[in-house]
Design a protein around this motif. Structure first.
Motif, mmCIF file in Angstrom:
data_model
loop_
_atom_site.group_PDB
_atom_site.id
_atom_site.type_symbol
_atom_site.label_atom_id
_atom_site.label_comp_id
_atom_site.label_asym_id
_atom_site.label_seq_id
_atom_site.Cartn_x
_atom_site.Cartn_y
_atom_site.Cartn_z
ATOM 1 N N GLY A 33 -23.626 -3.531 -15.143
ATOM 2 C CA GLY A 33 -24.811 -4.251 -14.694
ATOM 3 C C GLY A 33 -26.076 -3.524 -15.102
ATOM 4 O O GLY A 33 -26.293 -3.238 -16.276
ATOM 5 N N ALA A 34 -26.892 -3.171 -14.103
ATOM 6 C CA ALA A 34 -28.196 -2.572 -14.362
ATOM 7 C C ALA A 34 -28.120 -1.118 -14.811
ATOM 8 O O ALA A 34 -29.123 -0.547 -15.226
ATOM 9 C CB ALA A 34 -29.049 -2.657 -13.095
ATOM 10 N N VAL A 35 -26.942 -0.516 -14.706
ATOM 11 C CA VAL A 35 -26.761 0.878 -15.125
ATOM 12 C C VAL A 35 -25.496 0.978 -15.969
ATOM 13 O O VAL A 35 -24.833 -0.024 -16.248
ATOM 14 C CB VAL A 35 -26.643 1.822 -13.893
ATOM 15 N N ALA A 36 -25.179 2.200 -16.397
ATOM 16 C CA ALA A 36 -23.920 2.425 -17.113
ATOM 17 C C ALA A 36 -23.298 3.685 -16.544
ATOM 18 O O ALA A 36 -23.986 4.514 -15.934
ATOM 19 C CB ALA A 36 -24.178 2.574 -18.606
ATOM 20 N N ALA A 37 -21.990 3.842 -16.742
ATOM 21 C CA ALA A 37 -21.310 5.050 -16.283
ATOM 22 C C ALA A 37 -20.760 5.786 -17.492
ATOM 23 O O ALA A 37 -20.318 5.164 -18.462
ATOM 24 C CB ALA A 37 -20.187 4.692 -15.325
ATOM 25 N N GLU A 87 -16.928 -2.828 -10.105
ATOM 26 C CA GLU A 87 -16.912 -3.304 -8.725
ATOM 27 C C GLU A 87 -17.624 -2.301 -7.806
ATOM 28 O O GLU A 87 -18.300 -2.686 -6.857
ATOM 29 C CB GLU A 87 -15.443 -3.406 -8.301
ATOM 30 N N GLY A 88 -17.487 -1.034 -8.105
ATOM 31 C CA GLY A 88 -18.108 -0.004 -7.269
ATOM 32 C C GLY A 88 -19.592 0.165 -7.538
ATOM 33 O O GLY A 88 -20.346 0.510 -6.628
ATOM 34 N N LEU A 89 -20.024 -0.046 -8.783
ATOM 35 C CA LEU A 89 -21.414 0.271 -9.131
ATOM 36 C C LEU A 89 -22.337 -0.947 -9.236
ATOM 37 O O LEU A 89 -23.511 -0.866 -8.881
ATOM 38 C CB LEU A 89 -21.458 1.056 -10.452
ATOM 39 N N GLU A 90 -21.821 -2.062 -9.727
ATOM 40 C CA GLU A 90 -22.707 -3.215 -9.979
ATOM 41 C C GLU A 90 -23.478 -3.688 -8.751
ATOM 42 O O GLU A 90 -24.669 -3.960 -8.855
ATOM 43 C CB GLU A 90 -21.910 -4.378 -10.607
ATOM 44 N N PRO A 91 -22.845 -3.758 -7.575
ATOM 45 C CA PRO A 91 -23.601 -4.239 -6.406
ATOM 46 C C PRO A 91 -24.748 -3.311 -6.015
ATOM 47 O O PRO A 91 -25.642 -3.710 -5.287
ATOM 48 C CB PRO A 91 -22.540 -4.283 -5.286
ATOM 49 N N ARG A 92 -24.722 -2.085 -6.491
ATOM 50 C CA ARG A 92 -25.771 -1.122 -6.124
ATOM 51 C C ARG A 92 -26.729 -0.869 -7.278
ATOM 52 O O ARG A 92 -27.417 0.147 -7.319
ATOM 53 C CB ARG A 92 -25.120 0.193 -5.704
ATOM 54 N N GLY A 93 -26.768 -1.797 -8.254
ATOM 55 C CA GLY A 93 -27.564 -1.600 -9.454
ATOM 56 C C GLY A 93 -29.018 -1.259 -9.192
ATOM 57 O O GLY A 93 -29.582 -0.354 -9.817
ATOM 58 N N GLU A 94 -29.609 -1.971 -8.237
ATOM 59 C CA GLU A 94 -31.038 -1.771 -7.983
ATOM 60 C C GLU A 94 -31.315 -0.365 -7.430
ATOM 61 O O GLU A 94 -32.221 0.329 -7.883
ATOM 62 C CB GLU A 94 -31.504 -2.818 -6.971
ATOM 63 N N ALA A 95 -30.498 0.045 -6.465
ATOM 64 C CA ALA A 95 -30.674 1.373 -5.860
ATOM 65 C C ALA A 95 -30.419 2.469 -6.897
ATOM 66 O O ALA A 95 -31.128 3.478 -6.950
ATOM 67 C CB ALA A 95 -29.731 1.538 -4.678
ATOM 68 N N LEU A 96 -29.415 2.262 -7.737
ATOM 69 C CA LEU A 96 -29.100 3.269 -8.752
ATOM 70 C C LEU A 96 -30.207 3.361 -9.798
ATOM 71 O O LEU A 96 -30.572 4.450 -10.245
ATOM 72 C CB LEU A 96 -27.751 2.947 -9.421
ATOM 73 N N GLN A 97 -30.781 2.201 -10.154
ATOM 74 C CA GLN A 97 -31.909 2.205 -11.101
ATOM 75 C C GLN A 97 -33.098 2.961 -10.521
ATOM 76 O O GLN A 97 -33.769 3.721 -11.215
ATOM 77 C CB GLN A 97 -32.347 0.771 -11.385
ATOM 78 N N ALA A 98 -33.354 2.742 -9.229
ATOM 79 C CA ALA A 98 -34.476 3.437 -8.584
ATOM 80 C C ALA A 98 -34.224 4.942 -8.580
ATOM 81 O O ALA A 98 -35.139 5.743 -8.830
ATOM 82 C CB ALA A 98 -34.660 2.919 -7.161
ATOM 83 N N ALA A 99 -32.981 5.330 -8.332
ATOM 84 C CA ALA A 99 -32.651 6.761 -8.330
ATOM 85 C C ALA A 99 -32.800 7.343 -9.735
ATOM 86 O O ALA A 99 -33.290 8.458 -9.916
ATOM 87 C CB ALA A 99 -31.232 6.965 -7.809
ATOM 88 N N LEU A 100 -32.406 6.573 -10.761
ATOM 89 C CA LEU A 100 -32.571 7.037 -12.153
ATOM 90 C C LEU A 100 -34.047 7.216 -12.481
ATOM 91 O O LEU A 100 -34.431 8.178 -13.147
ATOM 92 C CB LEU A 100 -31.930 6.039 -13.129
ATOM 93 N N ALA A 101 -34.876 6.286 -11.996
ATOM 94 C CA ALA A 101 -36.312 6.401 -12.268
ATOM 95 C C ALA A 101 -36.871 7.674 -11.637
ATOM 96 O O ALA A 101 -37.706 8.356 -12.230
ATOM 97 C CB ALA A 101 -37.041 5.167 -11.719
ATOM 98 N N GLU A 102 -36.376 7.999 -10.440
ATOM 99 C CA GLU A 102 -36.885 9.193 -9.760
ATOM 100 C C GLU A 102 -36.522 10.478 -10.515
ATOM 101 O O GLU A 102 -37.323 11.412 -10.589
ATOM 102 C CB GLU A 102 -36.330 9.268 -8.328
#
Lengths: 224, 62
Positions: A33-37, A87-102
């Protein structure tokens, strides 16, 4: 399909790094989704051993050298395959993107604080008004640690270099807690030098700093 | 290696690594994680924070 060992969460456009994993395996980028692993195929989960921990840290550091932003994964994160990972990461895409920005362009310093020995507390902060519940929440949030005059002077003295801060109080005298600071990459020497100049401001605090680290402490807010 | 031994044998760098890698970092939701066999993360979290902080601190200035 082999299980996947997760090293880090990165931006979705990240190129596969020329870095090998803990078992010498090549790393793959899995879009989620909004991030990659960044993951490696492994036969079985690693044992909890010093060598494995160092290998995980070495791989994360090598990955960090090649990307501007990464959220290190917790040691031992193994998923069954790409579907489970998404399944583990996609639902949290927005929060993970915000953490990446930080954490973009930044790295972590760790500052451990303890009170000096002797009877009584040499640096008590002002008392908190309210009942036991209020005092408990105040202590847990680290607010009480930040209010100690000597701790406050040190944190204020470092403020200019610090982009984000996490405080973990430890309620076990003389241990006071750990402060994790996010600083600009390349700024560790300046941070440590500044800390040295602040020691006279905090004569009854014991302080030990380490770093730079990949931003481990700034990835956990995105966890469940 | 047993986790107590891991902590007792550790130097300060390893203790920092333990703190960072076992109590921090992105967690992929629990039900998809296969295993980290035999590790009691709660026990580790508490022990590591206490031991690591203690050992990493320099002596008091004279």
């Amino acid at each position: 399909m082999s299980p996947l060992y997760v090293y880090a969460v990165v931006d979705p456009g990240a190129a596969p790094p020329a870095v090998r994993g803990m078992a010498g395996e090549p790393l793959q980028v899995v879009p989620c989704g909004a991030v990659a692993a960044l993951v490696g195929s492994i036969e079985r989960a690693p044992e909890l051993e010093a060598a494995a921990l160092r290998a995980h840290d070495a791989a994360v550091r090598a990955i960090a050298d090649g990307v501007a932003a990464l959220l290190p994964a917790r040691f031992g994160t193994v998923v069954a395959g790409t579907d489970a990972l998404r399944e583990g990461l996609e639902p949290r895409g927005e929060a993970l993107q915000a953490a990446l920005a930080e954490v973009r362009g930044r790295e972590q310093m760790t500052l451990r604080l303890s009170a000096g020995e002797g009877s009584g507390d040499p640096d008590p902060g002002p008392a908190v008004a309210g009942g036991p519940g209020t005092r408990y929440l105040d202590a847990r949030s680290g607010a009480g640690l930040r209010r100690r005059p000597q701790v406050a002077r040190v944190l204020d003295g470092l403020r200019e270099l610090v982009r984000a801060e996490r405080v973990e109080p430890i309620d076990r005298p003389p241990l006071l807690g750990t402060v994790y600071h996010l600083i600009d990459r390349g700024g560790a020497a300046e941070y440590l030098a500044r800390l040295e100049t602040l020691r006279p401001e905090a004569p009854s605090l014991r302080m030990a700093a380490s770093g730079p680290w990949p931003p481990y402490a700034f990835a956990e807010a995105t966890g469940p | 290696m047993d986790e107590r031994r891991l902590i007792e044998d550790a130097d300060s760098t390893l203790l920092d690594i333990v703190d960072n890698l076992l109590t921090k970092g992105v967690v992929v939701t629990g039900d998809v994680v296969l295993s980290l066999a035999g590790v009691d993360l709660i026990y580790l979290r508490v022990s590591v924070l206490l031991c690591a902080a203690d050992r990493l601190l320099p002596p008091l200035p004279p």
